[in-house]
Design a protein around this motif. Structure first.
Motif, short mmCIF file in Angstrom:
data_model
loop_
_atom_site.label_atom_id
_atom_site.label_comp_id
_atom_site.label_asym_id
_atom_site.label_seq_id
_atom_site.Cartn_x
_atom_site.Cartn_y
_atom_site.Cartn_z
N ALA A 1 0.81 -1.23 0.00
CA ALA A 1 0.00 0.00 0.00
C ALA A 1 0.83 1.27 0.00
O ALA A 1 0.29 2.37 -0.03
CB ALA A 1 -0.93 0.00 1.22
N ALA A 2 2.16 1.13 0.02
CA ALA A 2 3.02 2.32 0.10
C ALA A 2 2.85 3.23 -1.11
O ALA A 2 2.98 4.45 -1.01
CB ALA A 2 4.48 1.89 0.25
N SER A 3 2.56 2.64 -2.28
CA SER A 3 2.43 3.48 -3.47
C SER A 3 1.22 4.40 -3.38
O SER A 3 1.21 5.48 -3.98
CB SER A 3 2.33 2.61 -4.73
OG SER A 3 1.16 1.82 -4.68
N GLY A 4 0.18 3.99 -2.63
CA GLY A 4 -0.99 4.87 -2.45
C GLY A 4 -0.63 6.13 -1.69
O GLY A 4 -1.14 7.22 -1.99
N HIS B 1 1.14 8.31 -4.09
CA HIS B 1 0.17 8.87 -5.04
C HIS B 1 -0.48 10.12 -4.45
O HIS B 1 -0.57 11.17 -5.12
CB HIS B 1 -0.88 7.80 -5.34
CG HIS B 1 -1.97 8.23 -6.27
ND1 HIS B 1 -2.08 7.77 -7.57
CD2 HIS B 1 -3.04 9.07 -6.09
CE1 HIS B 1 -3.14 8.31 -8.14
NE2 HIS B 1 -3.75 9.10 -7.26
N ARG B 2 -0.93 10.03 -3.20
CA ARG B 2 -1.58 11.18 -2.56
C ARG B 2 -0.60 12.34 -2.38
O ARG B 2 -0.97 13.51 -2.54
CB ARG B 2 -2.19 10.75 -1.23
CG ARG B 2 -3.32 9.75 -1.39
CD ARG B 2 -3.93 9.35 -0.05
NE ARG B 2 -4.98 8.34 -0.23
CZ ARG B 2 -4.76 7.03 -0.14
NH1 ARG B 2 -3.54 6.58 0.14
NH2 ARG B 2 -5.75 6.18 -0.32
N LEU B 3 0.63 12.00 -2.02
CA LEU B 3 1.66 13.04 -1.87
C LEU B 3 1.88 13.76 -3.20
O LEU B 3 1.96 15.00 -3.26
CB LEU B 3 2.97 12.41 -1.38
CG LEU B 3 4.16 13.37 -1.25
CD1 LEU B 3 4.01 14.23 0.00
CD2 LEU B 3 5.48 12.60 -1.19
N LEU B 4 1.93 12.98 -4.27
CA LEU B 4 2.16 13.56 -5.60
C LEU B 4 1.02 14.49 -5.99
O LEU B 4 1.25 15.58 -6.53
CB LEU B 4 2.30 12.41 -6.60
CG LEU B 4 2.91 12.71 -7.96
CD1 LEU B 4 4.36 13.17 -7.81
CD2 LEU B 4 2.87 11.46 -8.85
N LEU B 5 -0.21 14.08 -5.71
CA LEU B 5 -1.36 14.94 -6.03
C LEU B 5 -1.31 16.24 -5.22
O LEU B 5 -1.64 17.31 -5.75
CB LEU B 5 -2.67 14.20 -5.75
CG LEU B 5 -2.99 13.01 -6.66
CD1 LEU B 5 -4.37 12.45 -6.31
CD2 LEU B 5 -2.94 13.39 -8.14
N ASP C 1 7.73 3.00 -5.51
CA ASP C 1 6.41 3.51 -5.13
C ASP C 1 6.14 4.87 -5.74
O ASP C 1 5.02 5.15 -6.19
CB ASP C 1 6.29 3.59 -3.61
CG ASP C 1 6.41 2.23 -2.94
OD1 ASP C 1 5.82 1.28 -3.46
OD2 ASP C 1 7.12 2.12 -1.93
N LEU C 2 7.16 5.73 -5.78
CA LEU C 2 6.98 7.05 -6.38
C LEU C 2 6.83 6.93 -7.89
O LEU C 2 6.03 7.65 -8.50
CB LEU C 2 8.16 7.95 -6.02
CG LEU C 2 8.00 9.43 -6.39
CD1 LEU C 2 6.77 10.03 -5.71
CD2 LEU C 2 9.25 10.23 -5.99
N ALA D 1 -5.84 6.21 -6.09
CA ALA D 1 -4.63 6.02 -5.28
C ALA D 1 -4.37 4.56 -4.99
O ALA D 1 -3.22 4.16 -4.74
CB ALA D 1 -4.77 6.79 -3.96
N THR D 2 -5.42 3.73 -5.03
CA THR D 2 -5.25 2.31 -4.74
C THR D 2 -4.73 1.51 -5.93
O THR D 2 -4.44 0.31 -5.80
CB THR D 2 -6.59 1.69 -4.31
OG1 THR D 2 -7.57 1.95 -5.34
CG2 THR D 2 -7.07 2.26 -2.99
#
Length: 424
Positions: A279-282, A285-289, A364-365, A378-379
């Motif tokens: 789940a780390a990529s989620g 994803h939120r950080l990137l947004l 993940d990033l 994000a999932t």
């Protein structure tokens, strides 16, 4: 004297339990603790009295013990010795500095040149099957879809994948056949069943062709061009395995107990939902947004640091430098014009965080760039990770089925009150 010296009939030198214990500097019972933890293999001595051990294995373990500063098998680490970790012999993946290899072949090159299905076949058998495709019978897909369809709407993709795996198992009366051919047959059906059981986002999704094409319509409502599909397919191949990650260890524990392949995969799916694994990529994803919304990584990174949180998408404990999976994906994402804003935001995150602590972007990033720029939730990164890693889980289950049953059984180090105590 050694119980078997090398000779025409004895190509490998064998040691008795006593000799192995002397070489390791431990008690004989500790030698068997090493065996139970998978650090040594044993063989019954001629006549059935006692066990013998491969001298090369014992000598290698003795060298590791000396290097790690302790030989005892009853210490605080899972495999014995202060701070030691469980070590499991494997022929599947090697991680070495800033590269990693699938059965001796550079994994990034393999994923760049071959489809996910072909990479999976290589992981399982060490042989390539050019043009390999995975298809699932409609009966298995129907059972999995029905089970997944009964879940509440807020269920996560991993919830759906776990339920799909369990439903597919229930529909397979021969699932307890653990022969290599049977497990390979299960794998080639299970992976496309997992994908087909996920609800489609696009009504015009494709349920044929390469797995990446089928998966895209379950992650994004946007039509996919060939370049985007290539990035997704490569991501699946890159994530196929990564040595003994937490989920893979769970799979091997299940396989050690001779759980069938569906159950072993379910064990892996149960672990990846943690925020420190699949789940780390989620989080990335939120950080990137957030960075895209602010137009600048500095205030977003500052907020993460102020809250005492680790900045997601940066650093990896196995790579002192750049994560090779991230490097490979970023190179492909560079060729996608619609990914340019997210890619620039990712580079801004890396550069800004480096002022506080120099860490490189991890996979993940890179996955977050793919999912955020493709209109995926994000999932989606977690879904990609789970589907991809199923190939590696099957490879490790196959390998573990060839080992002594129930060997993945470390001993607990009891630290509670000393008995006997009065009854409460």
């Amino acid at each position: 004297m050694r119980d078997q010296e090398p000779g025409p009939g004895h190509p490998e030198r064998r040691l008795s339990t006593k000799e192995a214990a002397e070489l390791l500097g431990v008690k004989p019972e500790t030698v068997y603790a090493y065996v139970s933890r998978g650090q040594l293999s044993s063989r019954r001595a001629p006549g059935g009295r006692g066990s013998t051990f491969d001298a090369k294995e014992v000598e290698a373990l003795a060298r590791r013990n000396r290097r790690d500063g302790g030989a005892g098998a009853g210490g605080s680490g899972a495999a014995g010795g202060p701070g030691r970790e469980l070590a499991v012999r494997t022929r599947i993946t090697l991680i070495d500095k800033d590269r990693y290899y699938f059965r001796g072949v550079d994994a990034t090159e393999l994923a760049a040149r071959h489809s996910y299905e072909e990479v999976a076949e290589w992981l399982w058998t060490g042989r390539l099957r050019p043009g390999a495709t995975f298809t699932a019978p409609e009966s298995a897909v129907a059972v999995a879809r029905s089970a997944v369809g009964a879940l509440p709407g807020h269920s996560t993709p991993t919830d759906r994948l776990r339920v799909a795996a369990i439903a597919a198992a229930a529909a397979d009366p021969l699932r307890f056949d653990l022969s290599e051919e049977a497990v390979l047959g299960t794998a080639r059906v299970l992976i496309p069943t997992l994908v087909a059981a996920l609800p489609p986002v696009r009504l015009t999704h494709r349920d044929e062709g390469p797995l990446a094409h089928r998966l895209w319509g379950r992650l994004s409502g946007r039509p996919a061009d060939e370049a985007s599909l290539r990035v997704l397919d490569t991501a699946l191949g890159l994530l196929g395995d990564h040595d003994l990650a937490a989920s893979t260890l769970a799979v091997r524990v299940a396989a050690s107990a001779r759980a069938h392949a569906y159950a072993a995969v379910s064990a892996g799916l149960g672990v990846i939902e943690g925020p420190l694994h699949g789940a780390a990529s989620g989080l990335a994803h939120r950080l990137l947004l957030d960075v895209l919304d602010h137009g600048d990584a500095a205030p977003v990174i500052a907020e993460e640091l102020r809250a005492g949180r680790r900045v997601p998408g940066l650093g990896h404990r196995l790579y002192p430098g750049e994560d090779p999976r991230a490097r490979a994906l970023f190179a492909l994402l560079d060729d996608l014009p619609h990914a340019a804003p997210a890619l620039a935001a990712a580079r801004d995150i890396e550069a800004t965080a480096a002022r506080h602590h120099p860490l490189h972007a991890n996979v993940d990033l890179a996955l977050a760039v793919l999912t955020a720029s493709s209109g995926m939730p994000a999932t989606a990164g977690e879904t990609i990770f789970a589907v991809a890693r199923t190939a590696g889980w099957i490879a490790h289950a196959l390998e573990e089925y060839g080992e002594r049953p129930l060997r993945m059984r470390p001993s607990g180090q009891y630290v509670g009150p000393r008995p006997p105590r009065p009854l409460p």
